[in-house]
Design a protein around this motif. Sequence first.
Motif: not given
Length: 331
Positions: A19-21, A77-79, A91-93
């Motif tokens: 959901m957050c992504c 973009v990374f989901f 390494v996610k923010p």
Amino acid sequence: MTFFWLNFQTPYACRDSGMCCSSGWPIPVERSRVTLIDEAIAREVLPLQVVPWLAPDSGAPDDVAGTLALRANGHCVFFEAGKPGCSIHDVKPAGCVHFPYVCLIDQRGVHVTLSHYCPTAASLLFEHRGPIAIVEGPAPVAGELEGLDARESLPPTSAKAAAFAEATADKTAGKPADHAPRLLTLDELSQWERDQVALAKIGELGSDDLALFEQARVAVPAPWSWPDAPDHLEDSWHSLVAPGWLMFEDALTRYAAAKIFGSWSLYLGDGTRAAAHTARLASAVVRIEAARQCGIFGLPLNRESMTEAIRQTDLLLVHYADPALLASARA
Ligand code: SF4
């Protein structure tokens, strides 16, 4: 450092709901992460559909390089870019690492609560059995914590003292109050919090719910906005929501406890009075969002619509609204 939790939230662990992504949020990326993320993309040969992956943000603080690029559907973009879930997990923010934790850091320690916009966090409201308690628990994340840091602030003021001062000022026709709001000791603050958690409850639709809902809506800064209350609110409430409301009394009581525990409004507003008022806003918003959910599908309240109402309430109160504006809302 001591970490305080509500006992029903300590079992939280990410279940990769995504959901957050996939919410279209502009998630900031720290400059220190950019090279690490570039290296992960090269190492893992990630098939990015949006290039570049970093979107510029001219108003960002100095330590922020930009925000994560989004696809046309609002997904990060990374989901699921090559792997299920987050393809740059290690390494996610920091914003991703911290979601859904919401921390209040003060002289007593860290109060950890969860954003119920996360479906996993929302499910804990329904799964717990037994009484609600404030307990000590683990640090929510390794490394530096994000949240409201009130360690340098004076303790919050007492609501009773503040109300008394206001009443005195009214009676003396504009003269300053004789009694300034009194700062709580840290022990008094913790006792107030235990009392509020024990008394937490969310009742049925009230006559001032629309006004309270409006206070939450206007706390959302442009360009964001939140929809008006649904048409035919009272009809939807009485025909679709009210008959099932008490079925969810336990889950709603836990939600009410989560809205008063570790409240940022203690420090951003006028102490316990502001925290209590922010909790009232949450009660009004969840009732109105329940009516919205039931009205959309024309179905009586059920676990799915109750969950969605709670998720939407925290989306508004935790993620869209400016916490300082919420804290300054008045009864
Ligand atoms: S970087 Fe990973 S965790 Fe963060 S929003 Fe993108 S996919 Fe989700």
